[in-house]
Design an enzyme around this catalytic site. Structure first.
Site, mmCIF file in Angstrom:
data_model
loop_
_atom_site.group_PDB
_atom_site.id
_atom_site.type_symbol
_atom_site.label_atom_id
_atom_site.label_comp_id
_atom_site.label_asym_id
_atom_site.label_seq_id
_atom_site.Cartn_x
_atom_site.Cartn_y
_atom_site.Cartn_z
ATOM 1 N N ALA A 154 -19.809 0.027 28.042
ATOM 2 C CA ALA A 154 -19.021 -1.110 28.524
ATOM 3 C C ALA A 154 -19.776 -1.872 29.605
ATOM 4 C CB ALA A 154 -17.674 -0.624 29.064
ATOM 5 N N ASP A 155 -20.465 -1.119 30.465
ATOM 6 C CA ASP A 155 -21.264 -1.743 31.521
ATOM 7 C C ASP A 155 -22.454 -2.516 30.968
ATOM 8 O OD1 ASP A 155 -20.283 -1.399 34.165
ATOM 9 O OD2 ASP A 155 -20.662 0.747 34.016
ATOM 10 N N LEU A 156 -22.888 -2.184 29.759
ATOM 11 C CA LEU A 156 -24.067 -2.830 29.184
ATOM 12 C C LEU A 156 -23.711 -3.955 28.213
ATOM 13 C CD1 LEU A 156 -26.234 0.359 28.539
ATOM 14 C CD2 LEU A 156 -26.529 -1.333 30.348
#
Length: 421
Positions: free
Chosen positions: A190-192
């Site tokens: 999700a962070d990427l």
């Protein structure tokens, strides 16, 4: 706007030269977005607090005179996270809670093209550096916000860490085996993913600004990005058809399409068409399987995925990975590859040569024995690379405040004494 060209060895231009970005991001999702922009030539000015800066600067493991370690951060140590995420950026310190700090930020915003932030909901507004505030100072600004759970948050009061977003997005529900528990995706996905959408939005807004002369607010959230990806597989339709959505190492609707154990490892086989399945069965010495009504079409194979996968794995387990890939790929053209380890990929000389994977550089000790993500985008008439080490906290203060804003040394020293910069 006029931003300086990144220092480097190549004389070729970079696609985003001349674009200046004020970076208010922390942790991973925002800094990864600004990292990609920096690699493509944008001048990224990372605005950090005076007491420690980005929290990623205190993430273990650390590197310093003792090499790599997970002990308490010592003097001169640098977080490996910072060595990766802060490359090609400039760092300034600024107290945005002070009136003078906000004034300085707005002076910088007037000379910039983009602001990126991923602070907790409501923070930039409370600080007086939200989109409406910056737009009033610079109508041409492209202001990008990366939130965790939407704006306003779909889950008020909940901190949007990657594992939280994975849990809320449904991605965990389709990761793992049907018999086992849901599983976290092996990367902070999700962070990427969210910064990639933000990057697309920023570039699109800059193109539109070229036509209209006006900037705008670009918003993405980690949860929305992950939910959008989840919908690509039509899991709702599969569930109505009683097709399991958590299938481990196999994509059963395309069976045989998955990971199979061999005598010395694993191979991925993607025989999604009848032609490839026929060739696979021939390699197995079982051409008769193509006449089996359970396996003679894509629909029947999907309905009997467990049975066909078990038969195939009985065969692959009798061979080495190299033997399987030779029989399938080399001899018959069936998509098949040996599963590589993380170490093999990170040490792959071809990937290092393309710049997809790069050695990390310490600002004082030079190249170290660790690798980081490169910039896997190539241009025929431009360069894009992450070729500058990360800056120490506030190391660009004089360059930005004196050089860009034209402050006298005495004025800068006075602000430093007051704790503004």
């Amino acid at each position: 706007m006029s931003a300086s060209r990144p220092s480097g060895t190549s004389s070729r231009p970079r696609p985003l030269e001349g674009i200046r970005i004020l970076d208010l991001t922390v942790a991973l999702s925002g800094p990864y977005c600004s990292l990609l922009l920096a690699g493509m030539g944008a001048e990224v000015i990372k605005v950090e607090g005076l007491k420690g800066g980005d929290l990623a600067r205190s993430n273990p493991p650390f590197y310093g005179l003792r090499g790599f370690h997970f002990d308490a951060m010592g003097e001169g140590d640098v977080a490996v996270s910072t060595l990766l995420r802060a490359r090609n950026k400039k760092s300034i310190t600024l107290d945005l809670k002070s009136e003078c700090g906000r004034h300085l930020f707005m002076r910088l915003a007037k000379l910039s093209d983009v602001v990126i932030e991923n602070m907790s909901e409501g923070t930039v507004k409370r600080l007086g550096v939200g989109y409406d505030d910056v737009k009033a100072a610079n109508p041409r600004i492209v202001y990008a916000s990366i939130s965790g759970l939407g704006e306003p948050s779909l889950f008020p009061g909940l901190k949007a860490m990657d594992i939280i977003v994975q849990a809320l997005s449904g991605v965990m529900d389709v990761t793992g085996t049907a018999e086992g528990p849901p599983m976290r995706f092996g990367l902070p996905i999700a962070d990427l993913i969210a910064p990639l959408y933000a990057l697309s939005g920023i570039l699109a807004a800059l193109i539109q600004r070229g036509r209209t002369g006006l900037g705008q607010h670009v918003k993405v959230s980690m949860l929305e990005c992950m939910a959008s990806l989840l919908a690509v597989e039509h899991f709702d339709v599969l569930r109505r058809a009683a097709v399991p959505t958590r299938t481990g190492n196999h994509l059963n609707r395309l069976t045989p399409f998955g990971l199979f154990a061999t005598r010395d490892g694993f191979v991925a086989i993607a025989a999604a068409s009848d032609e490839w399945v026929r060739s696979l069965f021939q390699a197995m010495g079982r051409p008769d399987l193509m006449q089996d009504p359970r396996f003679n079409g894509r629909g029947p194979r999907a309905a009997n995925a467990n049975a066909i996968n078990a038969i195939i794995e009985d065969w692959t387990r009798s061979l080495t990975s190299e033997q399987v890939t030779t029989e399938l790929l080399a001899k018959r053209g069936v998509p098949c590859a040996r599963m590589r380890s993380v170490d093999e990929v990170l040490d792959d000389p071809a990937l290092r040569a393309t710049g997809a994977i790069q050695a990390l550089v310490h600002p004082r000790f030079g190249q170290i024995d660790a690798v980081g993500a490169g910039l896997p985008i190539s241009f025929s008439a431009a360069d894009a690379k992450l070729d500058q080490p990360p800056p120490d906290l506030g190391s660009s203060n004089r360059e930005i405040y004196s050089g860009l804003l034209g402050m006298a040394d005495s004025e800068l020293d006075d602000l430093r004494a007051k704790g503004v910069v």
